[in-house]
Write a protein that holds these residues in place. Structure first.
Motif, PDB file in Angstrom:
ATOM      1  N   LEU A 104       0.828  -1.207   0.000  1.00 38.68           N
ATOM      2  CA  LEU A 104       0.000   0.000   0.000  1.00 38.68           C
ATOM      3  C   LEU A 104       0.863   1.257   0.000  1.00 38.68           C
ATOM      4  CD1 LEU A 104      -2.847  -0.963   2.505  1.00 38.68           C
ATOM      5  CD2 LEU A 104      -3.185  -0.204   0.143  1.00 38.68           C
ATOM      6  N   LYS A 105       1.885   1.278   0.829  1.00 35.69           N
ATOM      7  CA  LYS A 105       2.747   2.459   0.906  1.00 35.69           C
ATOM      8  C   LYS A 105       3.431   2.727  -0.437  1.00 35.69           C
ATOM      9  CE  LYS A 105       3.767   2.209   5.864  1.00 35.69           C
ATOM     10  NZ  LYS A 105       4.811   1.968   6.898  1.00 35.69           N
ATOM     11  N   ALA A 106       3.914   1.677  -1.067  1.00 39.78           N
ATOM     12  CA  ALA A 106       4.575   1.854  -2.361  1.00 39.78           C
ATOM     13  C   ALA A 106       3.604   2.398  -3.402  1.00 39.78           C
ATOM     14  CB  ALA A 106       5.169   0.521  -2.822  1.00 39.78           C
ATOM     15  N   TYR A 107       2.366   1.945  -3.336  1.00 39.74           N
ATOM     16  CA  TYR A 107       1.333   2.439  -4.247  1.00 39.74           C
ATOM     17  C   TYR A 107       1.136   3.943  -4.059  1.00 39.74           C
ATOM     18  CZ  TYR A 107      -3.445   3.521  -5.706  1.00 39.74           C
ATOM     19  OH  TYR A 107      -4.556   4.120  -6.251  1.00 39.74           O
ATOM     20  N   TYR A 108       0.916   4.364  -2.826  1.00 42.53           N
ATOM     21  CA  TYR A 108       0.706   5.787  -2.561  1.00 42.53           C
ATOM     22  C   TYR A 108       1.931   6.617  -2.955  1.00 42.53           C
ATOM     23  CZ  TYR A 108      -3.460   4.788   0.341  1.00 42.53           C
ATOM     24  OH  TYR A 108      -4.688   4.395   0.799  1.00 42.53           O
ATOM     25  N   GLU A 109       3.109   6.095  -2.701  1.00 38.75           N
ATOM     26  CA  GLU A 109       4.326   6.866  -2.955  1.00 38.75           C
ATOM     27  C   GLU A 109       4.508   7.187  -4.436  1.00 38.75           C
ATOM     28  OE1 GLU A 109       7.131   5.668   0.846  1.00 38.75           O
ATOM     29  OE2 GLU A 109       7.179   4.387  -0.951  1.00 38.75           O
ATOM     30  N   SER A 110       3.993   6.331  -5.323  1.00 35.26           N
ATOM     31  CA  SER A 110       4.104   6.622  -6.750  1.00 35.26           C
ATOM     32  C   SER A 110       3.326   7.883  -7.111  1.00 35.26           C
ATOM     33  CB  SER A 110       3.613   5.427  -7.582  1.00 35.26           C
ATOM     34  OG  SER A 110       2.225   5.201  -7.406  1.00 35.26           O
ATOM     35  N   TYR A 111       2.269   8.170  -6.377  1.00 35.98           N
ATOM     36  CA  TYR A 111       1.476   9.382  -6.597  1.00 35.98           C
ATOM     37  C   TYR A 111       2.041  10.572  -5.830  1.00 35.98           C
ATOM     38  CZ  TYR A 111      -2.008   6.224  -8.587  1.00 35.98           C
ATOM     39  OH  TYR A 111      -2.649   5.301  -9.359  1.00 35.98           O
ATOM     40  N   LEU A 112       2.475  10.332  -4.615  1.00 42.46           N
ATOM     41  CA  LEU A 112       3.052  11.423  -3.820  1.00 42.46           C
ATOM     42  C   LEU A 112       4.265  12.025  -4.520  1.00 42.46           C
ATOM     43  CD1 LEU A 112       2.725   9.736  -0.331  1.00 42.46           C
ATOM     44  CD2 LEU A 112       1.670  11.914  -0.968  1.00 42.46           C
ATOM     45  N   ALA A 113       5.036  11.197  -5.216  1.00 42.71           N
ATOM     46  CA  ALA A 113       6.205  11.705  -5.936  1.00 42.71           C
ATOM     47  C   ALA A 113       5.785  12.689  -7.033  1.00 42.71           C
ATOM     48  CB  ALA A 113       6.997  10.544  -6.534  1.00 42.71           C
ATOM     49  N   ILE A 114       4.644  12.427  -7.674  1.00 39.05           N
ATOM     50  CA  ILE A 114       4.146  13.336  -8.707  1.00 39.05           C
ATOM     51  C   ILE A 114       3.785  14.681  -8.093  1.00 39.05           C
ATOM     52  CG2 ILE A 114       2.315  13.713 -10.408  1.00 39.05           C
ATOM     53  CD1 ILE A 114       2.127  10.596 -10.601  1.00 39.05           C
ATOM     54  N   ALA A 115       3.052  14.634  -6.975  1.00 43.61           N
ATOM     55  CA  ALA A 115       2.637  15.873  -6.320  1.00 43.61           C
ATOM     56  C   ALA A 115       3.822  16.668  -5.803  1.00 43.61           C
ATOM     57  CB  ALA A 115       1.674  15.548  -5.176  1.00 43.61           C
ATOM     58  N   ARG A 116       4.768  15.983  -5.192  1.00 44.62           N
ATOM     59  CA  ARG A 116       5.951  16.693  -4.674  1.00 44.62           C
ATOM     60  C   ARG A 116       6.740  17.319  -5.812  1.00 44.62           C
ATOM     61  NH1 ARG A 116      10.411  13.914  -0.762  1.00 44.62           N
ATOM     62  NH2 ARG A 116       8.893  14.406   0.881  1.00 44.62           N
ATOM     63  N   GLY A 117       6.872  16.598  -6.913  1.00 43.53           N
ATOM     64  CA  GLY A 117       7.634  17.116  -8.040  1.00 43.53           C
ATOM     65  C   GLY A 117       7.038  18.371  -8.644  1.00 43.53           C
ATOM     66  N   ARG A 118       5.716  18.554  -8.514  1.00 43.17           N
ATOM     67  CA  ARG A 118       5.067  19.735  -9.072  1.00 43.17           C
ATOM     68  C   ARG A 118       4.609  20.722  -8.011  1.00 43.17           C
ATOM     69  NH1 ARG A 118       4.263  20.053 -14.480  1.00 43.17           N
ATOM     70  NH2 ARG A 118       4.279  22.237 -13.802  1.00 43.17           N
ATOM     71  N   LEU A 174      -1.629  21.994 -15.050  1.00 40.44           N
ATOM     72  CA  LEU A 174      -0.656  23.013 -14.664  1.00 40.44           C
ATOM     73  C   LEU A 174      -0.046  23.723 -15.860  1.00 40.44           C
ATOM     74  CD1 LEU A 174       1.264  21.282 -11.718  1.00 40.44           C
ATOM     75  CD2 LEU A 174      -0.412  23.122 -11.576  1.00 40.44           C
ATOM     76  N   ALA A 175      -0.457  23.319 -17.064  1.00 38.68           N
ATOM     77  CA  ALA A 175       0.060  23.967 -18.270  1.00 38.68           C
ATOM     78  C   ALA A 175      -0.371  25.439 -18.282  1.00 38.68           C
ATOM     79  CB  ALA A 175      -0.470  23.248 -19.507  1.00 38.68           C
ATOM     80  N   PRO A 176       0.435  26.323 -18.871  1.00 40.09           N
ATOM     81  CA  PRO A 176       0.129  27.763 -18.837  1.00 40.09           C
ATOM     82  C   PRO A 176      -1.246  28.115 -19.388  1.00 40.09           C
ATOM     83  CG  PRO A 176       2.369  27.392 -19.596  1.00 40.09           C
ATOM     84  CD  PRO A 176       1.723  26.031 -19.503  1.00 40.09           C
ATOM     85  N   THR A 177      -1.762  27.293 -20.329  1.00 38.76           N
ATOM     86  CA  THR A 177      -3.046  27.612 -20.944  1.00 38.76           C
ATOM     87  C   THR A 177      -4.222  26.934 -20.238  1.00 38.76           C
ATOM     88  OG1 THR A 177      -2.808  25.737 -22.474  1.00 38.76           O
ATOM     89  CG2 THR A 177      -2.007  27.902 -23.205  1.00 38.76           C
ATOM     90  N   ALA A 178      -3.955  26.203 -19.156  1.00 38.19           N
ATOM     91  CA  ALA A 178      -4.996  25.376 -18.553  1.00 38.19           C
ATOM     92  C   ALA A 178      -6.190  26.178 -18.093  1.00 38.19           C
ATOM     93  CB  ALA A 178      -4.413  24.583 -17.387  1.00 38.19           C
ATOM     94  N   LEU A 179      -5.969  27.340 -17.501  1.00 40.85           N
ATOM     95  CA  LEU A 179      -7.075  28.124 -16.967  1.00 40.85           C
ATOM     96  C   LEU A 179      -7.338  29.395 -17.774  1.00 40.85           C
ATOM     97  CD1 LEU A 179      -6.463  27.798 -13.123  1.00 40.85           C
ATOM     98  CD2 LEU A 179      -8.069  26.539 -14.561  1.00 40.85           C
TER      99      LEU A 179
END
Length: 318
Positions: free
Chosen positions: A52-66, A311-316
């Motif tokens: 479970l932790k490894a599963y969540y960490e794959s997503y947390l890495a995306i959020a931290r990176g951005r 998060l792309a410049p044109t997104a909003l």
């Protein structure tokens, strides 16, 4: 103690990610057996908790990176009395499993959270029955049914609760009232059919407005999950009051109907890039939708594509 229960950061603006299709990832990608589609059984041993932790960490890495926030939903979608009984879990064992799920998320938050990446811990609730079929409870019965699981989360470090794949307003009303009873902020997430309506035939607008009317606006916000954007895009109307209450989307990867997905023996992963573009359009038209994740068939690739597109410049842009 709960860190954000009195002031949830996702209500203060900014983009927040969540995970994808937990159960479909474990079954189709990782080859795990999940009886009755229940991920909470993995909490029973250290190997399962590590998975479970490894599963969540794959997503947390995306959020931290951005540098965006993250909502950590517990692996407890099936951890309610009827489903628990099918798996051999009585009331005490279910309470223990629900609280163990929050402890896993506490450990993850302590290791991953940063000032630019607040991590909200959410106790996930699922329907009493099949999320693809109409329910059978009245609101009072639903409040009583879901109260024990919500009470377990209230006595943990969970910041909130979120009920997913609800298909009727009565069960949603019951969950919202039970959360209110236990002083827990709650989110209500409806699932819809290919026509953008709940399986009962109600529109999303009706569902949101009825729940708000019957509970005094108890849900903190609403979400849509377990449907492809092509199924619900037509049901959303900019400028209407009810749509301002919808703050999140966790869409399916596949545009197939629920019936087709139920009958399929292979996973339809859809197109992550296309899903990202559809989320981008949703965010452009409805900027209040800021809690973004996936549901059946999605994994970290889909959530990464959603994050990049939104998060792309044109997104909003207009």
């Amino acid at each position: 103690m709960a860190k954000y229960r009195q002031s949830l950061p996702q209500m203060q603006g900014g983009l927040f990610l969540s995970d994808g299709g937990m159960e479909t990832t474990f079954i189709f990608h990782d080859g795990l057996e999940l009886p009755h589609f229940a991920s909470f059984v993995l909490l029973a041993n250290e190997a399962g908790r590590a998975h479970l932790k490894a599963y969540y960490e794959s997503y947390l890495a995306i959020a931290r990176g951005r540098g965006v926030g993250f909502v950590l939903d517990s692996a407890t979608w099936r951890a309610n009395p009827d489903w628990g009984a099918k798996l051999g879990y009585g009331p005490d064992a279910l309470r223990a499993a629900n609280q163990a799920s929050i402890r896993v998320l506490e450990e993850l938050r302590s290791g991953w959270e940063t000032p630019s990446m607040p991590c909200v811990i959410s106790g996930a609730i699922g329907p009493r029955g099949d999320g693809y079929k109409a329910g059978f409870m009245g609101a009072v019965e639903a409040q009583d049914y879901h109260s024990a699981q919500i009470a377990a989360f209230a006595d943990s470090a969970a910041d909130m609760v979120a009920a997913y794949t609800l298909s009727n307003v009565e069960e949603a009303i019951g969950v919202a009232l039970a959360a209110k009873e236990h002083d827990m902020p709650c989110a209500i997430s409806f699932t819809v059919e290919t026509d953008g309506r709940l399986v009962t035939g109600r529109s999303l607008r009706e569902a949101v407005e009825i729940v708000d009317d019957e509970t005094g606006g108890a849900p903190l916000y609403y979400m849509i999950n377990c449907a492809h954007p092509t199924h619900f895009e037509q049901a959303l109307e900019a400028g209407e009051g009810w749509i301002k209450r919808v703050h999140g989307v966790r869409a399916n990867a596949s545009a197939r109907s629920h019936a087709e997905l139920d009958e399929s023996e292979v996973l339809d992963e859809g197109d992550p890039a296309d899903l990202g573009r559809r989320y981008q359009a949703l965010r452009r038209n409805f900027p209040g939708m800021r809690i973004l994740g996936g549901c059946c068939g999605t994994d970290h690739r889909h959530v990464a594509a959603v994050c990049e597109a939104c998060l792309a410049p044109t997104a909003l842009s207009a």
